[in-house]
Structure formats: C-alpha cells, structure tokens
Write an enzyme that holds these catalytic residues in place. Structure first.
Site, PDB file in Angstrom:
ATOM      1  CD1 TRP A  83     -13.551   5.616  24.370  1.00 12.45           C
ATOM      2  CD2 TRP A  83     -12.311   7.336  24.464  1.00 12.45           C
ATOM      3  NE1 TRP A  83     -13.501   5.996  25.593  1.00 12.45           N
ATOM      4  CE2 TRP A  83     -12.696   7.293  25.737  1.00 12.45           C
ATOM      5  CE3 TRP A  83     -11.584   8.480  24.071  1.00 12.45           C
ATOM      6  CZ2 TRP A  83     -12.782   8.083  26.634  1.00 12.45           C
ATOM      7  CZ3 TRP A  83     -11.122   9.622  25.247  1.00 12.45           C
ATOM      8  CH2 TRP A  83     -11.999   9.371  26.507  1.00 12.45           C
ATOM      9  NE  ARG A 204     -10.595  -7.207  29.230  1.00  8.04           N
ATOM     10  CZ  ARG A 204     -11.185  -6.036  29.151  1.00  8.04           C
ATOM     11  NH1 ARG A 204     -11.034  -5.328  28.007  1.00  8.04           N
ATOM     12  NH2 ARG A 204     -11.614  -5.471  30.352  1.00  8.04           N
ATOM     13  CG  ASP A 206     -14.070  -3.119  26.785  1.00 10.78           C
ATOM     14  OD1 ASP A 206     -13.781  -3.010  27.934  1.00 10.78           O
ATOM     15  OD2 ASP A 206     -14.545  -2.591  26.147  1.00 10.78           O
ATOM     16  CG  LEU A 209     -23.545  -7.261  31.685  1.00 12.65           C
ATOM     17  CD1 LEU A 209     -23.712  -8.809  32.127  1.00 12.65           C
ATOM     18  CD2 LEU A 209     -23.601  -6.612  33.260  1.00 12.65           C
ATOM     19  CD  GLU A 230     -14.699  -5.151  31.214  1.00 13.38           C
ATOM     20  OE1 GLU A 230     -14.344  -4.256  32.122  1.00 13.38           O
ATOM     21  OE2 GLU A 230     -15.005  -4.825  30.066  1.00 13.38           O
ATOM     22  N   GLY A 234     -19.477  -8.568  40.251  1.00 16.28           N
ATOM     23  CA  GLY A 234     -19.142  -9.848  41.464  1.00 16.28           C
ATOM     24  C   GLY A 234     -20.196 -10.848  41.489  1.00 16.28           C
TER      25      GLY A 234
END
EC number: 3.2.1.1
Length: 484
Positions: A83, A204, A206, A209, A230, A234
């Site tokens: 945040w 990494r 976040d 998508l 990330e 699946g």
C-alpha cells in the site's frame, strides 16, 4: 544479477515486518489477526543471516521497501508493503535507507544476493476509491496518472483486470495507468535508481496480470537485473506468455497441482505430471520460473496436511525440478497459518530453531541441488523429465545422461509402508552404482536397467552416481566437489 545467473540460486522469501526485530526478541507478540506492524526490520534480517545461510540459501527476497500509507485502517496497517504512497522514501518502520544498504552489503559480503519486491501496478489509500486525495502520492500526485476508479469484479476479464482497481472500499489501491508515457518514465527511472542505490540483484514484481504487458520490457530492461513476476493464476497458457515481456514468472501452474498431489495420499499425481508437461511446452524457459509451495498470499502447506513426509516431498520437488526454488519464512518451521493474514506469522517466535526437522531437510536438499549443479554444467538448464508415475509416486530425471539426478516423490505420507520400487526408464545402465542422498544408501542398477529404490514412510528419494556423491561433502564423501 542476470537472469542466467539466477538459475543456480535458491531464494528465502520473507516479509521484513515478520522475520527479525532490531532488539532480536524471540518472544515479542505478533498476533497475525491484528494485521498491524510487529516490529521486524532490515537490521533484524542482518542479525539472522546465519539462520538463512545455514539452510544453504544464496539469496533473499524481501517485501516492498517504499513508504506506505500511515493509517491503521479496518483492513489493518501496511506492514506487508503493498500500500505505497511515497516511492522515493523507504518505509521507516523497517529502518533507514542506510539500514537497507547495510543489508545489501551484509548479503554481498557472504556471496549472497538481494531480491526486492516492487509494485508498479498501484498505490494505497485509506479510503474509498471515489474519495482519493491524490496529493498524498509522491510523485503520482494527480488523478491524471491513474485509471478512473472501478473495482475489479471479474478476474476472467483481462481488460477489467488491467484497467480497474484492486482493493476494497476501506483501502483502495489506485491503479496507475501504465500505458501513460509519464508513468512509464517515472517507473523506469525509479527502478534503475533502486537497483543502483541499494545494489539490488533481482526483482519480484507484484500484480503483473493487472498491468498492461507492454509496460514490462522497458521496466525489466531499465532494472538491468532478473525480474520474476507474480501472476496468481494456475493456467500456463495465460502465464507463460509473460516470459516474452519478463525474465520469469512465479510458477503458480505447478504450485496448485503440487499442492493437490501431495496434500493427501489420494491426491492426483497424474494431474501434476500433466502440468509438468504443459509448463514445459507452454513456457519458453521453465528454468527461469520461481518454484514455491508456500507464500504470503496462500495458506501454508501445513494448513492442508500436518504430515512431515508430505511436506518433505513438496520441498524436494521445488528444489530438484526446473526453476528457482523459493521458500517462504516459517515454512522451515512447519508453520500452519491459513489464509491471509494468518499465514504471516513472525519467524522469531520459532526461536530460529536450526534443529527443526524441515530446516535440516531444506539444508540437505539445497546441498543436493548445489552438488548436481557443481557436478554437471548442463544440469540447471537440462529439461526435467517426469518419466514414471503411479497412483502415489512420480519419478523425474534431470541432468546429462550418465549423471542425471533421479528424484522419486511419494504422497503416501509418514504411514507409508516400506517397499522396493522397481524403477525403469531412468536412463541409467545396468551395473551403475548410485547413492540415495538422503539416507546415504547404495543402490546398483539391475541387469534389466531398473533401479531398485528403497521406499519407506512416504519419504522422497534422490539418486545420484556414487562417484559424484563420493566427491562431495554429502554422505561422508571426500568433499572435493565443493558444496556448502
């Protein structure tokens, strides 16, 4: 550090707020349900690097470092780091910029690497999406940098996922318009500076998508380091294409099938087998994916099953298949927290127990992987071959023919019987002497070319040539092949 160099690493992932405190307390209260800061810090990580390195890890991934919204909301505080409000300032709850530099230096002094979690998708605001005061964000201080407010309600609608907002009506997550040149320029410059200022080795990313894919090539390039994204999904058909715009993604397709296969003795080995094949065919380079069975967004494995043998099997899988192994802090202590926020327990409450059963299992498994890498230059990029399954077992071969590592996994659990698995199709020839690396048992390939694998208590078995093990520090070998 380049993507190619990350292939051989192993990563310990931690939430800075939950791993180690500056006062080194192992009793300080951390009630996960309260969703507030528990006092973890960058200095607390530095003070417990021996604990991490003792399992053989070569890198850590830490939660986001940027300044967050300051309020204690009905959704809790921003202890997790997702945040953010001021991207040029560090989260003072974790320490100073100098403390973060000291962490980077301490890792590099050990020959270890630093991966930082970054969030280009959104900021965080304590309030409804219709009432955001954009002036609190630095530098994105006007609504012109953001998509208009709308909450994501249909995760199958990719346009909505990219253009609308995550979050809820208590904490809204204003969604940056990453198609805007101004937003891209700020983020590309910022990520280059982050890597430079703190000597960061990998990222990494976040919420991948939720960002337009064509944002990422410039971001990955500007960072100059390995980026793993990330995508909490699946399906390899939708995940794998992101390797065109990022070095790698977290291996959620394998995660779900690995969980389902090993959470009980009736789990589906065949679905895991099929997913291994799907990922191998759909992803351009499975060796750059991040393998995991636990993280801060999903219930811990021990929430599904308390069985230690099943836990050991999933750990052996993430280390000995294609990809970069990632272990989430507390996994080594068999923590069993459920969904968010209960899966974000404080590691210090374990007392950093280095004799814990899974701590030592991870250390051995990491050593086996390092031995395979040292013994066979092609091992790390050699495609893992799942060559045998039955209703409770999967066997895989990885590495150059004649020195391939054979991994046999079982979902039978600790109550599994002792038996000999006659394993055909391993690629080893009759008479070859192998050693099972966990039990240090000698096994000879029989006249039919089959390996008589001694199975017991549902435990994993990993077989390597005796000549390789004898030259390592495993099983009382000579130690000529250096393995930590």
């Amino acid at each position: 550090l380049s993507a190619a160099s990350w292939r051989t690493q192993s990563i310990y992932f931690l939430l800075t707020d939950r791993f180690g405190r500056t006062d080194n307390s192992t009793t300080a209260t951390c009630n996960t349900g309260n969703e507030i800061y528990c006092g973890g810090s960058w200095q607390g990580i530095i003070d417990h690097l021996d604990y991490i390195e003792g399992m053989g890890f070569t890198a850590i991934w830490i939660s986001p470092i940027t300044e967050q919204l300051p309020q204690d909301t009905a959704d809790g505080e921003a202890y997790h780091g997702y945040w953010q409000q001021k991207i040029y300032d560090v989260n003072s709850n974790f320490g100073t910029a100098d403390n973060l530099k000291s962490l980077s230096d301490a890792l590099h002094a050990r020959g270890m690497y630093l991966m930082v979690d970054v969030v280009p998708d959104h900021m965080g605001y304590a309030g409804n999406g219709n009432d955001v005061d954009y002036s609190v964000f630095d530098p994105f201080d006007s609504s012109s940098y953001f998509h208009p407010y709308c909450l994501i309600t249909d995760w199958d609608n990719l346009t909505m996922v990219e253009d609308c907002w995550e979050g809820d009506t208590i904490v809204s997550l204003p969604d940056l318009d990453t198609t805007e040149t101004a937003v891209r320029t700020i983020w590309y410059d910022w990520v280059a500076d982050l890597v430079s200022n703190y000597s960061v080795d990998g990222l990494r990313i976040d919420s991948v998508l939720e960002v337009q894919p064509d944002f990422f090539p410039g971001y990955n390039k500007a960072s100059g380091v390995y980026c793993v994204g990330e995508i909490d999904n699946g399906n390899p058909a939708s995940d794998c294409p992101y390797q065109k715009v990022l070095d790698g993604v977290l291996n959620y397709p394998i995660y779900w099938q690995l969980l389902y296969a090993f959470e009980s003795s009736s789990g589906s080995i065949s679905n895991l087998y099929n997913m291994i094949k799907s990922v191998a065919s759909d992803c351009s380079d499975p060796t750059l994916l991040g393998n995991f069975i636990e993280n801060h967004d999903n219930p811990r494995f021990a929430k599904y099953t308390s069985d230690y043998s099943q836990a050991k099997n999933v750990l052996s899988y993430i280390f000995l298949s294609d990809g970069i192994p990632i272990v989430y802090a507390g996994e080594e202590q068999h923590y069993a927290g459920g969904k968010v926020p209960y899966n974000r327990e404080a590691t210090w409450l374990s007392g950093y127990d280095t004799s814990a059963e899974l701590y030592t299992w991870i250390a051995t498994t990491n050593a086996i992987r390092k031995l395979a890498i040292a013994a066979d230059s092609a091992y790390i990029t050699y495609a893992n071959d799942a060559f045998y399954t039955d209703s409770n077992t999967i066997a895989m071969a990885k590495g150059t023919s004649g020195s391939q590592v054979i991994t046999v996994l079982s979902n039978k659990g600790s109550s599994g019987s002792s038996y000999t698995l006659t394993l055909s199709g391993s690629g080893y020839t009759s008479g070859t002497k192998l050693i099972e690396a966990y039990t240090c048992t000698s096994v000879t390939v029989d006249s039919s070319g089959d390996i008589p694998v001694p199975m017991a208590s549902g435990l994993p078995r990993v077989l390597l040539p005796a000549s390789v093990v004898d030259s390592s520090s495993l099983c009382g070998g000579s130690g000529r092949l250096y393995v930590e």
